[in-house]
Design a protein around this motif. Structure first.
Motif, PDB file in Angstrom:
ATOM      1  N   PHE A  57       2.542   5.217   1.543  1.00 45.71           N
ATOM      2  CA  PHE A  57       1.626   4.113   1.254  1.00 45.71           C
ATOM      3  C   PHE A  57       1.789   3.645  -0.197  1.00 45.71           C
ATOM      4  O   PHE A  57       2.194   4.429  -1.054  1.00 45.71           O
ATOM      5  N   PRO A  58       1.474   2.393  -0.470  1.00 45.45           N
ATOM      6  CA  PRO A  58       1.619   1.876  -1.848  1.00 45.45           C
ATOM      7  C   PRO A  58       0.506   2.385  -2.752  1.00 45.45           C
ATOM      8  O   PRO A  58      -0.401   1.638  -3.144  1.00 45.45           O
ATOM      9  N   LEU A  59       0.568   3.679  -3.059  1.00 49.20           N
ATOM     10  CA  LEU A  59      -0.466   4.327  -3.857  1.00 49.20           C
ATOM     11  C   LEU A  59       0.109   4.805  -5.183  1.00 49.20           C
ATOM     12  O   LEU A  59       1.277   5.180  -5.265  1.00 49.20           O
ATOM     13  N   SER A  60      -0.731   4.837  -6.199  1.00 50.38           N
ATOM     14  CA  SER A  60      -0.344   5.453  -7.470  1.00 50.38           C
ATOM     15  C   SER A  60      -0.655   6.942  -7.398  1.00 50.38           C
ATOM     16  O   SER A  60      -1.356   7.412  -6.496  1.00 50.38           O
ATOM     17  N   PHE A  61      -0.148   7.696  -8.377  1.00 51.45           N
ATOM     18  CA  PHE A  61      -0.456   9.115  -8.416  1.00 51.45           C
ATOM     19  C   PHE A  61      -1.953   9.347  -8.588  1.00 51.45           C
ATOM     20  O   PHE A  61      -2.521  10.281  -8.018  1.00 51.45           O
ATOM     21  N   ARG A  62      -2.599   8.501  -9.375  1.00 49.16           N
ATOM     22  CA  ARG A  62      -4.044   8.644  -9.582  1.00 49.16           C
ATOM     23  C   ARG A  62      -4.810   8.356  -8.284  1.00 49.16           C
ATOM     24  O   ARG A  62      -5.855   8.976  -8.025  1.00 49.16           O
ATOM     25  N   GLU A  63      -4.334   7.415  -7.495  1.00 49.34           N
ATOM     26  CA  GLU A  63      -5.003   7.120  -6.224  1.00 49.34           C
ATOM     27  C   GLU A  63      -4.820   8.269  -5.232  1.00 49.34           C
ATOM     28  O   GLU A  63      -5.749   8.584  -4.464  1.00 49.34           O
ATOM     29  N   VAL A  64      -3.646   8.908  -5.237  1.00 50.06           N
ATOM     30  CA  VAL A  64      -3.452  10.087  -4.396  1.00 50.06           C
ATOM     31  C   VAL A  64      -4.384  11.205  -4.857  1.00 50.06           C
ATOM     32  O   VAL A  64      -4.991  11.910  -4.039  1.00 50.06           O
ATOM     33  N   GLU A  65      -4.512  11.349  -6.169  1.00 46.45           N
ATOM     34  CA  GLU A  65      -5.433  12.351  -6.720  1.00 46.45           C
ATOM     35  C   GLU A  65      -6.853  12.108  -6.202  1.00 46.45           C
ATOM     36  O   GLU A  65      -7.565  13.046  -5.811  1.00 46.45           O
ATOM     37  N   GLU A  66      -7.271  10.854  -6.185  1.00 45.65           N
ATOM     38  CA  GLU A  66      -8.620  10.514  -5.729  1.00 45.65           C
ATOM     39  C   GLU A  66      -8.790  10.805  -4.246  1.00 45.65           C
ATOM     40  O   GLU A  66      -9.834  11.330  -3.816  1.00 45.65           O
ATOM     41  N   LEU A  67      -7.782  10.481  -3.429  1.00 50.28           N
ATOM     42  CA  LEU A  67      -7.860  10.758  -1.998  1.00 50.28           C
ATOM     43  C   LEU A  67      -7.956  12.255  -1.727  1.00 50.28           C
ATOM     44  O   LEU A  67      -8.695  12.698  -0.837  1.00 50.28           O
TER      45      LEU A  67
END
Length: 239
Positions: A28-38
């Protein structure tokens, strides 16, 4: 190949967490910070820097394992190149897919001349261990010159109308480029896209060509393969 050559020794997080983070980032078009949040929403506290290191360490290994699971490439290859601006300079992303839409290889180069096309042709044949029946390209003259030198016995079709398949295959890369606000270096782009082009297509079957129940069955198979190559399936068996 399963996970025999992968070692998670020294990692305090279980393989399920590591492989899931790598999957999220490349699928998915996610940043590392967004993966961290998920992951935090799922009750797993892990820093984005740790996720970045996991993607750098395991992403290419997972992609290579998935590629080894693919059938032999088709006998018709579609080649195309698009420009990518990195630090204000134009670079070119060369991509090859077969007639079934499978990504054969990608290569970042700073030119699109005869030498660059020749290098990509030779790399393709070496990595696939095959010679195609036909190659389809746009009308860039570099393709024709390199073709006559590297694979003169292979049929070469040049047309901007026959190569939509290769041109469309650039769309996921463009999507990620926008999400990442561009690439910071040529080497970084090559490393990311090499892993991305091996992982992302595995989870992108041609959904528009199959009914919902067939799509779900196909995705179940693909997730099973993912668990096998990452080592998650081995843990389930051991348990």
């Amino acid at each position: 190949m399963g996970s025999a050559s992968l070692s998670y020794k020294g990692h305090r997080y279980p393989v399920e967490v590591i492989s899931h983070c790598v999957w999220l980032y490349h699928r998915f078009p996610l940043s590392f910070r967004e993966v961290e949040e998920l992951m935090l929403e799922r009750g797993v506290t892990v820093s984005y820097e740790t996720i970045r290191r996991w993607c750098a360490k395991f992403g290419q290994a997972y992609a290579n394992a998935l590629r080894r699971r693919q059938p032999r490439p088709g006998d018709k290859w579609h080649l195309d190149e698009v420009f990518i601006k990195i630090n204000g300079r134009l670079q070119y992303l060369w991509r090859a897919i077969d007639q079934n839409g499978n990504v054969l290889d990608i290569l970042m180069q700073n030119r699109r001349d005869k030498a660059a096309a020749r290098r990509f042709f030779r790399r393709l044949m070496k990595r696939t261990g095959a010679v195609p029946r036909a190659v389809v390209t746009n009308k860039l003259r570099s393709y024709g010159a390199a073709h006559h030198e590297v694979m003169p016995c292979v049929e070469h079709r040049q047309s901007k109308y026959l190569n939509n398949r290769a041109e469309n295959s650039h769309q996921p890369t463009r999507q990620r480029e926008r999400a990442m606000k561009g690439f910071r270096s040529v080497g970084g782009a090559q490393r990311f896209l090499s892993a991305f082009s091996g992982i992302s297509p595995h989870f992108r079957p041609r959904r528009h060509l199959m009914p919902a129940h067939d799509y779900r069955a196909e995705m179940t198979v693909r997730f099973t393969i993912w668990e096998q190559i990452t080592g998650v399936a081995g843990l389930a068996t051991a348990a």
